[in-house]
Design a protein around this motif. Structure first.
Motif, PDB file in Angstrom:
ATOM      1  N   GLN A 255      29.894  60.831  42.366  1.00  0.00           N
ATOM      2  CA  GLN A 255      31.312  61.155  42.201  1.00  0.00           C
ATOM      3  C   GLN A 255      31.520  62.236  41.146  1.00  0.00           C
ATOM      4  O   GLN A 255      32.318  63.159  41.336  1.00  0.00           O
ATOM      5  CB  GLN A 255      32.095  59.892  41.827  1.00  0.00           C
ATOM      6  CG  GLN A 255      32.293  58.921  42.970  1.00  0.00           C
ATOM      7  CD  GLN A 255      33.090  57.709  42.547  1.00  0.00           C
ATOM      8  OE1 GLN A 255      32.526  56.708  42.113  1.00  0.00           O
ATOM      9  NE2 GLN A 255      34.396  57.779  42.665  1.00  0.00           N
ATOM     10  N   LEU A 256      30.813  62.134  40.023  1.00  0.00           N
ATOM     11  CA  LEU A 256      30.991  63.111  38.945  1.00  0.00           C
ATOM     12  C   LEU A 256      30.443  64.484  39.342  1.00  0.00           C
ATOM     13  O   LEU A 256      31.046  65.519  39.025  1.00  0.00           O
ATOM     14  CB  LEU A 256      30.316  62.610  37.675  1.00  0.00           C
ATOM     15  CG  LEU A 256      31.035  61.459  36.966  1.00  0.00           C
ATOM     16  CD1 LEU A 256      30.144  60.839  35.894  1.00  0.00           C
ATOM     17  CD2 LEU A 256      32.353  61.934  36.362  1.00  0.00           C
ATOM     18  N   ALA A 257      29.306  64.505  40.026  1.00  0.00           N
ATOM     19  CA  ALA A 257      28.744  65.786  40.459  1.00  0.00           C
ATOM     20  C   ALA A 257      29.685  66.484  41.428  1.00  0.00           C
ATOM     21  O   ALA A 257      29.913  67.708  41.332  1.00  0.00           O
ATOM     22  CB  ALA A 257      27.380  65.557  41.098  1.00  0.00           C
ATOM     23  N   LEU A 283      21.489  57.411  35.826  1.00  0.00           N
ATOM     24  CA  LEU A 283      22.747  58.148  35.925  1.00  0.00           C
ATOM     25  C   LEU A 283      22.480  59.651  35.941  1.00  0.00           C
ATOM     26  O   LEU A 283      23.069  60.395  36.733  1.00  0.00           O
ATOM     27  CB  LEU A 283      23.659  57.766  34.761  1.00  0.00           C
ATOM     28  CG  LEU A 283      25.091  58.288  34.795  1.00  0.00           C
ATOM     29  CD1 LEU A 283      25.800  57.869  36.069  1.00  0.00           C
ATOM     30  CD2 LEU A 283      25.872  57.799  33.577  1.00  0.00           C
ATOM     31  N   ARG A 284      21.564  60.090  35.084  1.00  0.00           N
ATOM     32  CA  ARG A 284      21.177  61.505  35.089  1.00  0.00           C
ATOM     33  C   ARG A 284      20.602  61.905  36.443  1.00  0.00           C
ATOM     34  O   ARG A 284      20.964  62.945  37.019  1.00  0.00           O
ATOM     35  CB  ARG A 284      20.142  61.765  34.013  1.00  0.00           C
ATOM     36  CG  ARG A 284      19.620  63.211  33.991  1.00  0.00           C
ATOM     37  CD  ARG A 284      18.211  63.298  33.439  1.00  0.00           C
ATOM     38  NE  ARG A 284      17.246  62.580  34.280  1.00  0.00           N
ATOM     39  CZ  ARG A 284      15.942  62.567  34.060  1.00  0.00           C
ATOM     40  NH1 ARG A 284      15.433  63.202  33.014  1.00  0.00           N
ATOM     41  NH2 ARG A 284      15.128  61.890  34.861  1.00  0.00           N
ATOM     42  N   SER A 289      20.645  64.960  41.284  1.00  0.00           N
ATOM     43  CA  SER A 289      20.242  65.080  42.685  1.00  0.00           C
ATOM     44  C   SER A 289      21.411  65.502  43.565  1.00  0.00           C
ATOM     45  O   SER A 289      21.251  66.343  44.464  1.00  0.00           O
ATOM     46  CB  SER A 289      19.640  63.764  43.179  1.00  0.00           C
ATOM     47  OG  SER A 289      20.588  62.721  43.148  1.00  0.00           O
ATOM     48  N   THR A 290      22.589  64.929  43.322  1.00  0.00           N
ATOM     49  CA  THR A 290      23.761  65.318  44.109  1.00  0.00           C
ATOM     50  C   THR A 290      24.170  66.755  43.786  1.00  0.00           C
ATOM     51  O   THR A 290      24.463  67.546  44.694  1.00  0.00           O
ATOM     52  CB  THR A 290      24.941  64.373  43.832  1.00  0.00           C
ATOM     53  OG1 THR A 290      24.573  63.043  44.179  1.00  0.00           O
ATOM     54  CG2 THR A 290      26.163  64.779  44.639  1.00  0.00           C
ATOM     55  N   LEU A 291      24.194  67.094  42.506  1.00  0.00           N
ATOM     56  CA  LEU A 291      24.601  68.439  42.092  1.00  0.00           C
ATOM     57  C   LEU A 291      23.704  69.493  42.745  1.00  0.00           C
ATOM     58  O   LEU A 291      24.201  70.471  43.330  1.00  0.00           O
ATOM     59  CB  LEU A 291      24.529  68.557  40.570  1.00  0.00           C
ATOM     60  CG  LEU A 291      25.063  69.871  39.990  1.00  0.00           C
ATOM     61  CD1 LEU A 291      26.578  69.814  39.860  1.00  0.00           C
ATOM     62  CD2 LEU A 291      24.430  70.160  38.633  1.00  0.00           C
ATOM     63  N   THR A 292      22.407  69.319  42.656  1.00  0.00           N
ATOM     64  CA  THR A 292      21.481  70.345  43.161  1.00  0.00           C
ATOM     65  C   THR A 292      21.451  70.384  44.687  1.00  0.00           C
ATOM     66  O   THR A 292      21.290  71.458  45.277  1.00  0.00           O
ATOM     67  CB  THR A 292      20.062  70.106  42.619  1.00  0.00           C
ATOM     68  OG1 THR A 292      19.635  68.778  42.947  1.00  0.00           O
ATOM     69  CG2 THR A 292      20.030  70.278  41.107  1.00  0.00           C
ATOM     70  N   SER A 293      21.608  69.226  45.337  1.00  0.00           N
ATOM     71  CA  SER A 293      21.579  69.220  46.802  1.00  0.00           C
ATOM     72  C   SER A 293      22.848  69.792  47.406  1.00  0.00           C
ATOM     73  O   SER A 293      22.855  70.169  48.589  1.00  0.00           O
ATOM     74  CB  SER A 293      21.370  67.797  47.320  1.00  0.00           C
ATOM     75  OG  SER A 293      22.483  66.973  47.024  1.00  0.00           O
ATOM     76  N   GLU A 294      23.909  69.895  46.606  1.00  0.00           N
ATOM     77  CA  GLU A 294      25.186  70.383  47.142  1.00  0.00           C
ATOM     78  C   GLU A 294      25.602  71.712  46.525  1.00  0.00           C
ATOM     79  O   GLU A 294      26.780  72.074  46.549  1.00  0.00           O
ATOM     80  CB  GLU A 294      26.264  69.315  46.968  1.00  0.00           C
ATOM     81  CG  GLU A 294      25.935  68.035  47.734  1.00  0.00           C
ATOM     82  CD  GLU A 294      27.019  66.983  47.722  1.00  0.00           C
ATOM     83  OE1 GLU A 294      28.149  67.301  47.285  1.00  0.00           O
ATOM     84  OE2 GLU A 294      26.751  65.847  48.142  1.00  0.00           O
TER      85      GLU A 294
END
Length: 484
Positions: A255-257, A283-284, A289-294
């Motif tokens: 959600q945060l990413a 949490l990191r 993982s979400t940030l970099t994949s998107e």
């Protein structure tokens, strides 16, 4: 009369009058004995005395003297109320009839005391006989305030069951255990609890590291454990006896990413975290993982626990590498270091947008952060302003005299989930696991709305994103406000 603990105990007894006088031994001997008990309790807390050898707490065995466990026979908090201390001796003697009015009077003077309320309902349950027994494990010795937040949720569910007349006429007895958020002690507590067949389920543990250390023991014994605060993604893999009412770090990190990428439209992020914590690490990982994949990128990672950690130098390094946002994922032990980063960011004119984990969802963040954290967005499991949360928030405020935390709400849900499982299955460990494992199992009216579980035992629910804004509700000049 002076306002000393001893004086308050005598005042409590004098106000109870004949209710206690009818219970042997005579009131004068009880009062004198309890004054001595108070002095011994204070000395024990100061380290001058150990709990007397050979004491076996009912249902817990002689090992309890080496662990901090109680169902009312002794208090566990350094600031336990005089009423709780006095009642503990009566409960240890099996004199529940005398302990009940004493605890009721104490709660009239301090209704915000979860230990005394649990002791009261335990005494009621044991006086009636054949109680249902659950355990709750909290970090009293390392973080007593957080321990009390969890205990309030358990106590509220226990009190409601008493008001409803019990479950099949049986009231709830709660064993309180302290693991200090220490993995080794958590494992020892788990072994003690699984060895007591009357304990049907466990609420806890608090920290993810403690939960990970204890979960294998509960799993092997077939004893359901429901954590209301442990969020590490590793907990999802621990087995069919392990559940939680708090969403996992995967949900919060994702959600945060996505908030950073899609709402703030930023891509380059620096991460500040505690690599020694299962919670902070997961949490990191979920965020990264979400940030970099998107479409985003993590440009820098900083260890908040490093002996040479410097918030000014770290922030400068993040900026030099091109960071646009900072993800703060501290544990409670290094929350101050995360706030120091926020203060340095404010001194530079807030060049980095700030997002953070649920540890930062606290009054301390508002008090110590002030203007430096204004605008920061945090992922939290529960907020009292949400429509689905308001009913519980109002009832809790009436019981405890003020707004409660998300830990209280989700501990309330964990307790009620176990009671619901008993209701749908049977008052046995296997019956509870069968009920919880049913894909149709749900608690429709939890403090945080409907509670249901994924096959992993994870809570099937999102977090709430809140932003720090100016306001007067908290008394600090700033409030956590849910995002639309």
């Amino acid at each position: 009369m002076s306002d000393t603990p001893a004086a308050r105990i005598l005042l409590l007894f004098s106000s109870l009058g004949p209710m206690v006088a009818k219970s042997p031994p005579p009131i004068v001997y009880i009062a004198l004995g309890l004054l001595l008990l108070w002095g011994g309790h204070r000395a024990w807390r100061a380290g001058y005395l150990r709990w007397p050898p050979g004491i076996s707490l009912p249902g817990l065995g002689s090992r309890a003297q080496d662990l901090l466990l109680t169902s009312g026979e002794r208090t566990l908090f350094a600031d336990s109320s005089p009423a709780a201390v006095a009642a503990a001796e009566l409960i240890r003697q099996g004199n529940f009839r005398a302990a009940i009015p004493l605890l009721e009077m104490g709660l009239q003077n301090n209704r915000n005391d979860p230990e005394a309320r649990i002791f009261l309902n335990n005494a009621r349950a044991q006086q009636q006989g054949n109680p249902l027994s659950l355990a709750v494990v909290v970090p009293i010795s390392s973080n007593p305030n957080r321990a009390k937040e969890t205990l309030r949720g358990v106590a509220q569910a226990q009190e409601e069951l008493f008001q409803q007349g019990g479950l099949g006429g049986r009231l709830l007895r709660v064993v309180i255990a302290d693991d200090g958020d220490n993995p080794e002690r958590a494992a020892a507590v788990a072994k003690a609890l699984v060895g007591q067949p009357e304990i049907l389920g466990v609420i806890g543990h608090n920290a993810s590291d403690a939960t990970l250390a204890a979960a294998e023991i509960y799993q092997s014994a077939g004893l359901a454990m429901i954590s209301s605060t442990s969020t590490s993604t590793r907990i999802s893999l621990l087995g069919n006896a392990i559940f939680r009412t708090v969403p996992s770090d995967q949900i919060a990190g994702t959600q945060l990413a996505r908030y950073v990428l899609n709402k703030l439209r930023l891509q380059r992020v620096a991460i500040f975290y505690n690599p020694n914590s299962a919670y902070s690490t997961s949490l990191r990982d979920a965020f990264a993982s979400t940030l970099t994949s998107e479409g985003g990128i993590v440009l820098a990672t900083f260890d908040l626990t490093a002996a040479d950690f410097n918030p000014q130098a770290s922030l400068q390094s993040a900026l030099e590498q091109g960071s646009q946002a900072a993800f703060l994922a501290p544990t409670a032990s290094v929350a101050e270091q995360a706030l120091a980063v926020a203060r340095q960011n404010a001194l530079l004119g807030q060049p980095l947008a700030l997002v953070g984990g649920d540890v930062l969802f606290s009054l301390t963040t508002l008090k110590e952060g002030g203007a430096a954290v204004e605008g920061m967005v945090v992922a939290v499991p529960w907020h009292p302003d949400l429509l689905r949360s308001r009913g519980f928030a109002q009832k809790a405020a009436q019981m405890w005299g003020g707004q409660v935390s998300w830990r209280t709400a989700l501990a309330y849900d964990a307790t009620r989930v176990l009671l619901q499982a008993i209701r749908q299955g049977s008052p046995s460990r296997s019956g509870i696991l069968t009920a919880l494992g049913d894909s149709n199992f749900r608690l429709p009216d939890g403090a945080s709305g409907e509670v249901r579980f994924l096959p992993s035992g994870d809570r099937d629910a999102p977090n709430v994103l809140v932003r720090i804004e100016r306001g007067n509700r908290s008394g600090t000049g700033y409030d956590f406000v849910p995002l639309p």
